[in-house]
Design a protein around this motif. Sequence first.
Motif, PDB file in Angstrom:
ATOM      1  N   ASP A   1       7.799 -16.609 -19.480  1.00 48.12           N
ATOM      2  CA  ASP A   1       7.494 -15.180 -19.498  1.00 48.12           C
ATOM      3  C   ASP A   1       5.984 -14.953 -19.510  1.00 48.12           C
ATOM      4  O   ASP A   1       5.471 -14.125 -18.755  1.00 48.12           O
ATOM      5  N   THR A   2       5.277 -15.698 -20.329  1.00 53.37           N
ATOM      6  CA  THR A   2       3.809 -15.579 -20.378  1.00 53.37           C
ATOM      7  C   THR A   2       3.194 -15.992 -19.049  1.00 53.37           C
ATOM      8  O   THR A   2       2.287 -15.310 -18.542  1.00 53.37           O
ATOM      9  N   ALA A   3       3.693 -17.075 -18.463  1.00 54.40           N
ATOM     10  CA  ALA A   3       3.179 -17.524 -17.162  1.00 54.40           C
ATOM     11  C   ALA A   3       3.402 -16.454 -16.096  1.00 54.40           C
ATOM     12  O   ALA A   3       2.520 -16.178 -15.276  1.00 54.40           O
ATOM     13  N   MET A   4       4.560 -15.812 -16.126  1.00 53.53           N
ATOM     14  CA  MET A   4       4.849 -14.779 -15.145  1.00 53.53           C
ATOM     15  C   MET A   4       3.986 -13.534 -15.357  1.00 53.53           C
ATOM     16  O   MET A   4       3.630 -12.853 -14.396  1.00 53.53           O
ATOM     17  N   LYS A   5       3.612 -13.245 -16.587  1.00 58.03           N
ATOM     18  CA  LYS A   5       2.685 -12.141 -16.846  1.00 58.03           C
ATOM     19  C   LYS A   5       1.312 -12.455 -16.260  1.00 58.03           C
ATOM     20  O   LYS A   5       0.650 -11.570 -15.707  1.00 58.03           O
ATOM     21  N   ILE A   6       0.898 -13.699 -16.381  1.00 62.31           N
ATOM     22  CA  ILE A   6      -0.386 -14.125 -15.803  1.00 62.31           C
ATOM     23  C   ILE A   6      -0.326 -14.022 -14.283  1.00 62.31           C
ATOM     24  O   ILE A   6      -1.253 -13.520 -13.638  1.00 62.31           O
ATOM     25  N   VAL A   7       0.778 -14.483 -13.701  1.00 62.68           N
ATOM     26  CA  VAL A   7       0.956 -14.406 -12.244  1.00 62.68           C
ATOM     27  C   VAL A   7       0.949 -12.946 -11.795  1.00 62.68           C
ATOM     28  O   VAL A   7       0.313 -12.593 -10.798  1.00 62.68           O
ATOM     29  N   LEU A   8       1.648 -12.086 -12.533  1.00 61.54           N
ATOM     30  CA  LEU A   8       1.676 -10.663 -12.189  1.00 61.54           C
ATOM     31  C   LEU A   8       0.270 -10.065 -12.244  1.00 61.54           C
ATOM     32  O   LEU A   8      -0.114  -9.298 -11.354  1.00 61.54           O
ATOM     33  N   SER A   9      -0.505 -10.434 -13.242  1.00 60.03           N
ATOM     34  CA  SER A   9      -1.892  -9.950 -13.341  1.00 60.03           C
ATOM     35  C   SER A   9      -2.709 -10.414 -12.144  1.00 60.03           C
ATOM     36  O   SER A   9      -3.489  -9.636 -11.571  1.00 60.03           O
ATOM     37  N   TYR A  10      -2.537 -11.667 -11.756  1.00 63.47           N
ATOM     38  CA  TYR A  10      -3.217 -12.225 -10.578  1.00 63.47           C
ATOM     39  C   TYR A  10      -2.865 -11.424  -9.327  1.00 63.47           C
ATOM     40  O   TYR A  10      -3.749 -11.042  -8.545  1.00 63.47           O
ATOM     41  N   LEU A  11      -1.574 -11.174  -9.125  1.00 64.55           N
ATOM     42  CA  LEU A  11      -1.126 -10.443  -7.939  1.00 64.55           C
ATOM     43  C   LEU A  11      -1.662  -9.014  -7.939  1.00 64.55           C
ATOM     44  O   LEU A  11      -2.129  -8.520  -6.903  1.00 64.55           O
TER      45      LEU A  11
ATOM     46  N   TRP B   1       2.114  -3.487  -3.605  1.00 65.00           N
ATOM     47  CA  TRP B   1       3.338  -2.707  -3.808  1.00 65.00           C
ATOM     48  C   TRP B   1       4.325  -3.476  -4.683  1.00 65.00           C
ATOM     49  O   TRP B   1       4.842  -2.935  -5.658  1.00 65.00           O
ATOM     50  N   LEU B   2       4.571  -4.734  -4.341  1.00 62.45           N
ATOM     51  CA  LEU B   2       5.543  -5.531  -5.101  1.00 62.45           C
ATOM     52  C   LEU B   2       5.061  -5.754  -6.533  1.00 62.45           C
ATOM     53  O   LEU B   2       5.824  -5.594  -7.485  1.00 62.45           O
ATOM     54  N   ALA B   3       3.795  -6.097  -6.691  1.00 62.28           N
ATOM     55  CA  ALA B   3       3.253  -6.325  -8.035  1.00 62.28           C
ATOM     56  C   ALA B   3       3.292  -5.044  -8.865  1.00 62.28           C
ATOM     57  O   ALA B   3       3.585  -5.086 -10.065  1.00 62.28           O
ATOM     58  N   THR B   4       3.036  -3.912  -8.237  1.00 57.17           N
ATOM     59  CA  THR B   4       3.104  -2.637  -8.947  1.00 57.17           C
ATOM     60  C   THR B   4       4.539  -2.354  -9.390  1.00 57.17           C
ATOM     61  O   THR B   4       4.770  -1.911 -10.528  1.00 57.17           O
ATOM     62  N   CYS B   5       5.509  -2.611  -8.511  1.00 56.38           N
ATOM     63  CA  CYS B   5       6.922  -2.434  -8.882  1.00 56.38           C
ATOM     64  C   CYS B   5       7.286  -3.323 -10.068  1.00 56.38           C
ATOM     65  O   CYS B   5       7.959  -2.875 -11.010  1.00 56.38           O
TER      66      CYS B   5
ATOM     67  N   ALA C   1      15.762  -8.706  -5.876  1.00 55.10           N
ATOM     68  CA  ALA C   1      14.362  -9.043  -6.160  1.00 55.10           C
ATOM     69  C   ALA C   1      13.932 -10.280  -5.376  1.00 55.10           C
ATOM     70  O   ALA C   1      12.830 -10.314  -4.819  1.00 55.10           O
ATOM     71  N   GLY C   2      14.808 -11.283  -5.311  1.00 53.29           N
ATOM     72  CA  GLY C   2      14.489 -12.499  -4.568  1.00 53.29           C
ATOM     73  C   GLY C   2      14.284 -12.223  -3.094  1.00 53.29           C
ATOM     74  O   GLY C   2      13.373 -12.773  -2.463  1.00 53.29           O
ATOM     75  N   ALA C   3      15.106 -11.347  -2.518  1.00 51.01           N
ATOM     76  CA  ALA C   3      14.954 -10.998  -1.098  1.00 51.01           C
ATOM     77  C   ALA C   3      13.638 -10.256  -0.859  1.00 51.01           C
ATOM     78  O   ALA C   3      12.931 -10.533   0.121  1.00 51.01           O
ATOM     79  N   ALA C   4      13.297  -9.331  -1.749  1.00 52.69           N
ATOM     80  CA  ALA C   4      12.031  -8.597  -1.611  1.00 52.69           C
ATOM     81  C   ALA C   4      10.846  -9.547  -1.736  1.00 52.69           C
ATOM     82  O   ALA C   4       9.899  -9.497  -0.936  1.00 52.69           O
ATOM     83  N   GLU C   5      10.890 -10.430  -2.725  1.00 53.30           N
ATOM     84  CA  GLU C   5       9.794 -11.386  -2.928  1.00 53.30           C
ATOM     85  C   GLU C   5       9.677 -12.349  -1.748  1.00 53.30           C
ATOM     86  O   GLU C   5       8.563 -12.657  -1.297  1.00 53.30           O
ATOM     87  N   MET C   6      10.799 -12.813  -1.221  1.00 54.14           N
ATOM     88  CA  MET C   6      10.753 -13.721  -0.074  1.00 54.14           C
ATOM     89  C   MET C   6      10.208 -13.002   1.157  1.00 54.14           C
ATOM     90  O   MET C   6       9.432 -13.580   1.925  1.00 54.14           O
ATOM     91  N   SER C   7      10.582 -11.741   1.340  1.00 48.71           N
ATOM     92  CA  SER C   7      10.064 -10.975   2.478  1.00 48.71           C
ATOM     93  C   SER C   7       8.547 -10.853   2.409  1.00 48.71           C
ATOM     94  O   SER C   7       7.849 -11.083   3.405  1.00 48.71           O
ATOM     95  N   VAL C   8       8.033 -10.513   1.247  1.00 46.68           N
ATOM     96  CA  VAL C   8       6.580 -10.384   1.090  1.00 46.68           C
ATOM     97  C   VAL C   8       5.912 -11.752   1.245  1.00 46.68           C
ATOM     98  O   VAL C   8       4.859 -11.868   1.868  1.00 46.68           O
ATOM     99  N   ALA C   9       6.534 -12.801   0.726  1.00 43.36           N
ATOM    100  CA  ALA C   9       5.978 -14.148   0.869  1.00 43.36           C
ATOM    101  C   ALA C   9       5.856 -14.519   2.342  1.00 43.36           C
ATOM    102  O   ALA C   9       4.815 -15.036   2.785  1.00 43.36           O
TER     103      ALA C   9
ATOM    104  N   ALA D   1      -2.110  -7.475   1.784  1.00 46.53           N
ATOM    105  CA  ALA D   1      -2.584  -7.006   0.484  1.00 46.53           C
ATOM    106  C   ALA D   1      -1.798  -5.784   0.018  1.00 46.53           C
ATOM    107  O   ALA D   1      -1.482  -5.657  -1.175  1.00 46.53           O
ATOM    108  N   THR D   2      -1.440  -4.900   0.933  1.00 42.96           N
ATOM    109  CA  THR D   2      -0.683  -3.707   0.581  1.00 42.96           C
ATOM    110  C   THR D   2       0.703  -4.077   0.053  1.00 42.96           C
ATOM    111  O   THR D   2       1.159  -3.537  -0.958  1.00 42.96           O
ATOM    112  N   LEU D   3       1.373  -5.006   0.718  1.00 50.08           N
ATOM    113  CA  LEU D   3       2.717  -5.399   0.280  1.00 50.08           C
ATOM    114  C   LEU D   3       2.687  -6.168  -1.038  1.00 50.08           C
ATOM    115  O   LEU D   3       3.563  -5.976  -1.883  1.00 50.08           O
ATOM    116  N   VAL D   4       1.679  -7.010  -1.227  1.00 44.27           N
ATOM    117  CA  VAL D   4       1.555  -7.706  -2.515  1.00 44.27           C
ATOM    118  C   VAL D   4       1.277  -6.678  -3.615  1.00 44.27           C
ATOM    119  O   VAL D   4       1.875  -6.737  -4.690  1.00 44.27           O
TER     120      VAL D   4
END
Length: 161
Positions: free
Chosen positions: A125-135, A86-90, A60-68, A81-84
């Motif tokens: 966990d709540t912060a990451m849910k907010i971040v996921l919603s943003y993405l 895709w990752l957020a959907t996953c 997961a870290g490698a995938a996130e770093m690649s998209v970053a 936008a497509t890669l963000v």
Amino acid sequence: MTGADNSVVRRCMNVFTFMSGLVLGVVSIAKLVSSFGSAKVLLNRDPLIGIEYQKLFILAGAAEMSVALICFFASSSTLKATLVAWLATCLAIYRLGLTWIGYTQPCNCLGSLTGALHISTRIADTAMKIVLSYLLLGSYIILIWLWTVKRQYEVDSPNIQ
């Protein structure tokens, strides 16, 4: 849409992809650093995917770093936008899967960073849910806007054969 409106939208897209890259970079570093730690929890298996957290954090870290990195260095707004998206959907599917199997513990999204920063896992966990919603929302809004602009351009200047 006027040139000034288009410029504002482009700046908003650039800010979104930069912030997405920043968030994904920080989260990926947290996962990657945690994956090389010695915490016994790393040997536990993820309840949904079934692999050890240590391996899951590396993947997961490698995938996130690649998209970053793509968010920072690619020139194509569509690609970013497509890669963000895709990752957020996953990640959203993963979280829905956890809910579906009845897993109620907070997500270990940040690895051992929560302990190092003295942040409760529930707050993280709540912060990451907010971040996921943003993405999710930001990337899909950008993709819909880009698709709309492309379709409008095709309508305004049809191919003459």
